[in-house]
Scaffold this active site. Structure first.
Site, PDB file in Angstrom:
ATOM      1  N   LYS A   1       0.978  -1.074  -0.142  1.00 40.91           N
ATOM      2  CA  LYS A   1      -0.274   0.007   0.249  1.00 40.91           C
ATOM      3  C   LYS A   1       0.787   1.088  -0.009  1.00 40.91           C
ATOM      4  O   LYS A   1       1.733   1.424   0.974  1.00 40.91           O
ATOM      5  CB  LYS A   1      -1.280   0.086   1.599  1.00 40.91           C
TER       6      LYS A   1
HETATM    7  C1  E4P Z   1      -7.996   1.530   4.255  1.00 38.46           C
HETATM    8  O1  E4P Z   1      -7.698   0.874   3.737  1.00 38.46           O
HETATM    9  C2  E4P Z   1      -8.230   2.215   5.667  1.00 38.46           C
HETATM   10  O2  E4P Z   1      -7.254   1.040   5.854  1.00 38.46           O
HETATM   11  C3  E4P Z   1      -9.537   2.419   5.957  1.00 38.46           C
HETATM   12  O3  E4P Z   1     -10.320   2.694   5.289  1.00 38.46           O
HETATM   13  C4  E4P Z   1      -9.317   3.773   6.699  1.00 38.46           C
HETATM   14  O4  E4P Z   1     -10.548   4.243   7.397  1.00 38.46           O
HETATM   15  P1  E4P Z   1     -10.873   5.245   8.534  1.00 38.46           P
HETATM   16  O5  E4P Z   1     -11.489   6.229   7.667  1.00 38.46           O
HETATM   17  O6  E4P Z   1     -12.132   4.492   9.077  1.00 38.46           O
HETATM   18  O7  E4P Z   1      -9.114   5.169   9.198  1.00 38.46           O
END
Ligand code: E4P
Length: 218
Positions: free
Chosen positions: A85
């Site tokens: 990522k």
């Molecule tokens: C996605 O890959 C992220 O880890 C995640 O969905 C972020 O979510 P949040 O905005 O609830 O922290």
């Protein structure tokens, strides 16, 4: 639509994987900070990969291209399930292109506009992660972004998969289904909310009560 669990909590991942409810996992440094419990994150990633038969996103924490690439390579070596990522920055997209050229799958994260999603697809992203909940948090329309990215990717034949992220409630999941997102990643709480319906509970209770009456009569 594929369902990913957005957590690094192994117990939650095991529960969802044992029930065959998930197709993959996404993590981020904040989720890892909450769940690692003093363990080396690389060991946690390995355990997640052994638990889930599908893509497991592991995020780089470098901000420059070369260190991101080096980190990405290290993460990809942990297990075949790892997807690296990277953030949607100039260096992130450079790292994305370089890692993809080596056959490493890349999830481009922190996407907040259709213009960003277009550039990530051109950089060869395997997944694009638009953060719908965080857009809603600042009075935007997260689901509208999913709809626009779907249209752009279909218009130009990009095969980057749309991974609706920052999901906060079941309606985000329903809208993702209706708009044609390829994947939604959600916290365990939302996943299990999807299963439940009060009419299922009352209906089941009534069926079981009637069956008991019938048994008494026999
Ligand atoms: C996605 O890959 C992220 O880890 C995640 O969905 C972020 O979510 P949040 O905005 O609830 O922290």
């Amino acid at each position: 639509m594929k369902i990913f669990l957005d957590t690094a909590d192994l117990a939650e991942i095991r529960r969802a994987a044992d029930a065959n409810l998930i197709d993959g996992v996404t993590t981020n440094p904040s989720l890892m900070m909450k769940a690692a419990g003093g363990r080396d994150p690389l060991d946690v990633f390995l355990d997640i990969c052994r638990t889930v038969d599908g893509p497991v996103s592991a995020e780089v924490v470098a901000v420059d291209k070369d260190t991101m690439i080096a980190e990405g390579r290290r993460l990809a070596e942990i297990h075949d399930n790892i997807v690296v990522k990277v953030p949607l920055t100039e260096d992130g997209l450079r790292a994305c292109r370089a890692l993809r050229a080596e056959g490493i799958r890349v999830n481009v994260t922190l996407c907040f506009s259709v213009a960003q999603a277009h550039l990530a697809a051109k950089a060869g992203a395997t997944f694009i992660s638009p953060f719908v909940g965080r857009i809603d948090d600042v009075s935007g329309d997260g689901m509208e972004l999913i709809s626009q990215i779907r249209q752009v990717y279909d218009n130009y034949g990009f095969d980057t998969e749309i991974l609706a992220a920052s999901i906060r409630h079941p309606q985000h999941v329903v809208q993702s289904l209706l708009l044609g997102a390829d994947i939604a990643t959600m916290p365990p709480k939302v996943l299990f909310q999807l299963l439940r319906h009060p009419l299922t509970d009352t209906g089941l209770a009534a069926f079981l009560a009637d069956w008991k009456k019938l048994e008494k009569e026999l």
